[in-house]
Design an enzyme around this catalytic site. Structure first.
Site, PDB file in Angstrom:
ATOM      1  N   GLU A   1      10.425  15.262  15.283  1.00 33.02           N
ATOM      2  CA  GLU A   1      10.680  15.221  13.845  1.00 33.02           C
ATOM      3  C   GLU A   1       9.757  16.233  13.160  1.00 33.02           C
ATOM      4  OE1 GLU A   1       9.470  11.649  11.783  1.00 33.02           O
ATOM      5  OE2 GLU A   1      11.358  11.651  10.708  1.00 33.02           O
TER       6      GLU A   1
ATOM      7  N   LYS B   1       0.842  -1.204   0.000  1.00 35.14           N
ATOM      8  CA  LYS B   1       0.000   0.000   0.000  1.00 35.14           C
ATOM      9  C   LYS B   1       0.873   1.248   0.000  1.00 35.14           C
ATOM     10  CE  LYS B   1      -1.863   2.730   3.065  1.00 35.14           C
ATOM     11  NZ  LYS B   1      -1.885   4.025   2.364  1.00 35.14           N
TER      12      LYS B   1
ATOM     13  N   GLU C   1      10.603   0.644   9.854  1.00 35.37           N
ATOM     14  CA  GLU C   1      11.542   1.737   9.571  1.00 35.37           C
ATOM     15  C   GLU C   1      10.804   3.021   9.903  1.00 35.37           C
ATOM     16  OE1 GLU C   1      14.585   1.329   8.674  1.00 35.37           O
ATOM     17  OE2 GLU C   1      14.730  -0.580   7.628  1.00 35.37           O
TER      18      GLU C   1
ATOM     19  N   GLY D   1       7.346   4.426   7.953  1.00 29.40           N
ATOM     20  CA  GLY D   1       6.456   5.557   8.220  1.00 29.40           C
ATOM     21  C   GLY D   1       6.759   6.135   9.586  1.00 29.40           C
ATOM     22  N   SER D   2       5.745   6.759  10.179  1.00 27.98           N
ATOM     23  CA  SER D   2       5.976   7.460  11.433  1.00 27.98           C
ATOM     24  C   SER D   2       6.095   6.481  12.602  1.00 27.98           C
ATOM     25  CB  SER D   2       4.822   8.429  11.689  1.00 27.98           C
ATOM     26  OG  SER D   2       3.623   7.690  11.770  1.00 27.98           O
ATOM     27  N   THR D   3       6.744   6.939  13.648  1.00 26.46           N
ATOM     28  CA  THR D   3       6.899   6.109  14.840  1.00 26.46           C
ATOM     29  C   THR D   3       5.539   5.825  15.470  1.00 26.46           C
ATOM     30  OG1 THR D   3       9.155   6.837  15.198  1.00 26.46           O
ATOM     31  CG2 THR D   3       7.972   6.057  17.138  1.00 26.46           C
TER      32      THR D   3
ATOM     33  N   GLY E   1       3.958   3.122  13.482  1.00 21.60           N
ATOM     34  CA  GLY E   1       4.771   1.915  13.703  1.00 21.60           C
ATOM     35  C   GLY E   1       4.433   1.249  15.029  1.00 21.60           C
TER      36      GLY E   1
ATOM     37  N   CYS F   1      13.572  10.700   6.375  1.00 22.64           N
ATOM     38  CA  CYS F   1      13.601  10.153   7.729  1.00 22.64           C
ATOM     39  C   CYS F   1      14.968  10.341   8.378  1.00 22.64           C
ATOM     40  CB  CYS F   1      13.240   8.679   7.695  1.00 22.64           C
ATOM     41  SG  CYS F   1      14.169   7.775   6.451  1.00 22.64           S
TER      42      CYS F   1
HETATM   43  P1  TAP Z   1       2.617   7.632   8.360  1.00 24.52           P
HETATM   44  O1  TAP Z   1       1.537   8.583   8.628  1.00 24.52           O
HETATM   45  O2  TAP Z   1       3.053   6.723   9.435  1.00 24.52           O
HETATM   46  O3  TAP Z   1       2.161   6.796   7.079  1.00 24.52           O
HETATM   47  C1  TAP Z   1       2.960   5.800   6.512  1.00 24.52           C
HETATM   48  C2  TAP Z   1       2.071   4.828   5.773  1.00 24.52           C
HETATM   49  O4  TAP Z   1       1.242   4.140   6.709  1.00 24.52           O
HETATM   50  C3  TAP Z   1       1.124   5.475   4.789  1.00 24.52           C
HETATM   51  O5  TAP Z   1       0.949   4.628   3.681  1.00 24.52           O
HETATM   52  C4  TAP Z   1      -0.156   5.587   5.600  1.00 24.52           C
HETATM   53  O6  TAP Z   1      -1.310   5.705   4.824  1.00 24.52           O
HETATM   54  C5  TAP Z   1      -0.118   4.276   6.345  1.00 24.52           C
HETATM   55  N1  TAP Z   1      -0.904   4.226   7.577  1.00 24.52           N
HETATM   56  C6  TAP Z   1      -1.423   5.257   8.302  1.00 24.52           C
HETATM   57  N2  TAP Z   1      -2.044   4.773   9.402  1.00 24.52           N
HETATM   58  C7  TAP Z   1      -1.920   3.426   9.372  1.00 24.52           C
HETATM   59  C8  TAP Z   1      -2.335   2.364  10.239  1.00 24.52           C
HETATM   60  N3  TAP Z   1      -2.996   2.612  11.373  1.00 24.52           N
HETATM   61  N4  TAP Z   1      -2.032   1.085   9.916  1.00 24.52           N
HETATM   62  C9  TAP Z   1      -1.322   0.820   8.783  1.00 24.52           C
HETATM   63  N5  TAP Z   1      -0.916   1.777   7.922  1.00 24.52           N
HETATM   64  C10 TAP Z   1      -1.201   3.064   8.222  1.00 24.52           C
HETATM   65  O7  TAP Z   1       3.943   8.353   7.879  1.00 24.52           O
HETATM   66  P2  TAP Z   1       4.090   9.418   6.719  1.00 24.52           P
HETATM   67  O8  TAP Z   1       3.606  10.713   7.249  1.00 24.52           O
HETATM   68  O9  TAP Z   1       3.524   8.910   5.464  1.00 24.52           O
HETATM   69  O10 TAP Z   1       5.659   9.428   6.512  1.00 24.52           O
HETATM   70  C11 TAP Z   1       6.477  10.176   7.284  1.00 24.52           C
HETATM   71  C12 TAP Z   1       7.158   9.353   8.356  1.00 24.52           C
HETATM   72  O11 TAP Z   1       7.830   8.233   7.768  1.00 24.52           O
HETATM   73  C13 TAP Z   1       8.236  10.114   9.063  1.00 24.52           C
HETATM   74  O12 TAP Z   1       8.142   9.877  10.442  1.00 24.52           O
HETATM   75  C14 TAP Z   1       9.527   9.523   8.519  1.00 24.52           C
HETATM   76  O13 TAP Z   1      10.627   9.637   9.355  1.00 24.52           O
HETATM   77  C15 TAP Z   1       9.152   8.126   8.264  1.00 24.52           C
HETATM   78  N6  TAP Z   1      10.024   7.520   7.276  1.00 24.52           N
HETATM   79  C16 TAP Z   1      10.944   6.619   7.704  1.00 24.52           C
HETATM   80  C17 TAP Z   1      11.825   6.065   6.805  1.00 24.52           C
HETATM   81  C18 TAP Z   1      12.805   5.074   7.313  1.00 24.52           C
HETATM   82  S1  TAP Z   1      13.585   4.182   6.221  1.00 24.52           S
HETATM   83  N7  TAP Z   1      13.039   4.910   8.563  1.00 24.52           N
HETATM   84  C19 TAP Z   1      11.772   6.391   5.465  1.00 24.52           C
HETATM   85  C20 TAP Z   1      10.830   7.316   5.043  1.00 24.52           C
HETATM   86  C21 TAP Z   1       9.942   7.874   5.973  1.00 24.52           C
HETATM   87  P3  TAP Z   1      -1.801   7.191   4.388  1.00 24.52           P
HETATM   88  O14 TAP Z   1      -0.694   7.841   3.672  1.00 24.52           O
HETATM   89  O15 TAP Z   1      -2.905   6.946   3.479  1.00 24.52           O
HETATM   90  O16 TAP Z   1      -2.172   7.873   5.644  1.00 24.52           O
END
Ligand code: TAP
Length: 480
Positions: free
Chosen positions: A389, A184, A258, A236-238, A241, A292
């Site tokens: 962050e 997804k 991650e 994604g976000s902590t 996670g 990230c």
């Molecule tokens: P999230 O809000 O955590 O979303 C990540 C993914 O999870 C999206 O596809 C999101 O869908 C989905 N999601 C949301 N709620 C969920 C749930 N309850 N169960 C399963 N999936 C769910 O993060 P973001 O805002 O997209 O990304 C930013 C974060 O990612 C930052 O904290 C960043 O540091 C981290 N990140 C980490 C890395 C590594 S390698 N450590 C790399 C890139 C990013 P929707 O988009 O549709 O909400």
């Protein structure tokens, strides 16, 4: 901030054959969602609607997992590693051949500068498939333990900051090790994942080996919680996670997480300062700081702090913010209004906490989601902008006197994903790398990625590694 209107570069879009609507990719075919629900994906630089995208319901998640299970049982788990490798090589080649199309689409949907999608995201995604193609028939020699076997069906959820690259980090090792996948993408950046689905068709990948289901958090939740998913891989976000870890606790599912970061980029007084300033700029303003492992905290030795800040401000005054499709753009659009609101709020908190805020003179486009490169000086460790962050183009500057103090400050966050060190002394690099609680430590460089290098975090930045031999480990069971 003054604003201006711009006409997005039209000729660069000619390479795309953008449809007005997209279905889910299940069992090798595009199909509308069962409930008929859909959502719009917009260009964050113009707020123009790019396409209507199907929103997967629980029934669609069910169908995708079932397709992945059948493909695993009947085809993929029976295929030799050498044959799996051929498919991965084919996908890698097609990604290279269609690189321009992918780069333009990524910049349109995400807002990142075309120079970055063209030179970083897409070539690295192809490299990831090439690298893992090479492993597919050598798993017995990868040091993974006796008789490495795939888990089966892997559920993968990725964020919006590097859509195709994160997809490749997930799908390439999973397929190389013999698993099938349901992935997804993030709601705001589904388009390159759907173009990747076309690549799977073009490569004649057996139906069901890769399934792409688009939707919001609820779709991700349904996938992660599905009873027939053997392994979850999440970036994604902590906060999310942690929710996923709770969902799968006590089940047979394995997980790799991650998560977020708050990296220190540490500059010593013996560092080549011009080079370090480039590294600071790359560390936090690359991809608008939506990284990230971004070097969002600059720790600079007190004796050179003033000079580094002056050089940094001079350099930032030369950055061009604007049209992501313009090859001269350095800083593109913020990916969504929600993310812009979050960055704006945390920057206001920084001011309220007493740090000094500075941005270069720069006009921002009048439409779309934009945030000027921003530097906070006089930041203390307890400030929220030094702890949380921000995931945007905002740098917090702190100072230190001794290497020990630098280590203590660098480690003083809940995260532990990455760090950077700038110094002339090799012995100091080795000592610091040993002391820093970070999965990746760069020395005299920053934000360098390579498929051969494992990447992943300590503490609240997650667990498991992606990339390199270590990344394969997350997709196989060994021994009893
Ligand atoms: P999230 O809000 O955590 O979303 C990540 C993914 O999870 C999206 O596809 C999101 O869908 C989905 N999601 C949301 N709620 C969920 C749930 N309850 N169960 C399963 N999936 C769910 O993060 P973001 O805002 O997209 O990304 C930013 C974060 O990612 C930052 O904290 C960043 O540091 C981290 N990140 C980490 C890395 C590594 S390698 N450590 C790399 C890139 C990013 P929707 O988009 O549709 O909400």
């Amino acid at each position: 901030m003054p604003t201006f209107e711009y006409a997005p570069a039209p000729e660069s879009r000619a390479v795309l054959d953008l449809a007005s609507s997209y279905g889910l990719f299940i069992n090798g075919e595009f199909t509308p969602s069962t409930g008929g629900a859909s959502f719009k994906t917009v260009s964050p630089a113009t707020e123009e609607v790019l396409a209507e995208v199907s929103e997967a319901s629980e029934a669609d998640v069910e169908a995708a997992v079932a397709a992945a299970r059948t493909a695993y049982t009947r085809v993929w788990s029976r295929m030799s590693g050498a044959d799996r490798g051929k498919y991965l090589f084919r996908i890698a080649r097609i990604l290279q051949e269609r690189a321009r199309e992918f780069a333009v689409l990524e910049s349109l949907d995400n807002g990142k500068p075309i120079r970055e999608s063209r030179d970083v995201d897409i070539p690295l995604a192809a490299a990831h498939f090439f690298y893992h193609a090479g492993w597919a028939d050598k798993l017995d020699w990868a040091g993974l333990g006796a008789d490495p076997q795939p888990y089966g069906v892997v559920g993968q959820v990725i964020p919006w900051n590097f859509p195709l690259l994160m997809l490749s980090w997930k799908i390439a090792p999973a397929l190389a090790t013999g698993n099938t996948v349901v992935l997804k993408p993030a709601e705001t950046t589904p388009l390159t994942a759907l173009l990747f689905a076309e690549v799977c068709q073009q490569a004649d990948l057996p139906p069901g080996v890769v399934n792409i289901i688009t939707g919001a958090g609820a779709t991700g939740q349904a996938l992660v919680g599905h009873g027939d998913v053997d392994k979850v891989a999440f970036t994604g976000s902590t906060a999310v996670g942690k929710a996923i870890a709770r969902t799968i606790a006590g089940t047979r599912k394995k997980a790799t997480l991650e998560l977020g970061g708050k990296a220190a980029n540490i500059v010593f007084d013996d560092a080549p300062l011009d080079q370090a300033v480039e590294g600071i700029v790359n560390g936090i303003f690359f991809n608008q700081g939506h990284v990230c492992c971004a070097g969002s905290r600059l720790l600079v030795q007190e004796s050179v702090a003033e000079e580094v800040q002056e050089r940094l401000k001079a350099r930032l005054s030369t950055l061009r913010v604007g049209d992501p499709l313009d090859k001269n753009t350095d800083v593109g659009a913020i990916n969504s209004r929600a993310q812009l609101d979050k960055i704006t709020e945390l920057a206001a908190v920084g001011e309220a906490e007493g740090a000094q805020r500075w941005s270069p003179e720069c006009e921002l486009p009048s439409k779309g989601f934009w945030f000027a490169p921003t530097v906070f000086t006089g930041v203390s460790q307890t400030h929220r902008i030094a702890q949380e962050e921000i995931f945007g183009p905002v740098l917090s500057v702190l100072t230190f006197r001794t290497p020990g103090e630098a280590v203590a400050k660098a480690n003083n966050t809940p995260y532990g994903l990455s760090a950077g060190i700038w110094t002339d002394k090799g012995s100091r690099i080795l000592w610091m790398a040993d002391q820093l609680k970070a999965g990746v430590v760069w020395a005299n460089t920053f934000n360098k990625f390579d498929p051969t290098s494992p990447f992943g975090g300590y503490k609240e930045s997650g667990y498991g590694r992606e990339g390199g031999r270590h990344g394969l480990q997350g997709y196989v069971r060994t021994g009893a």
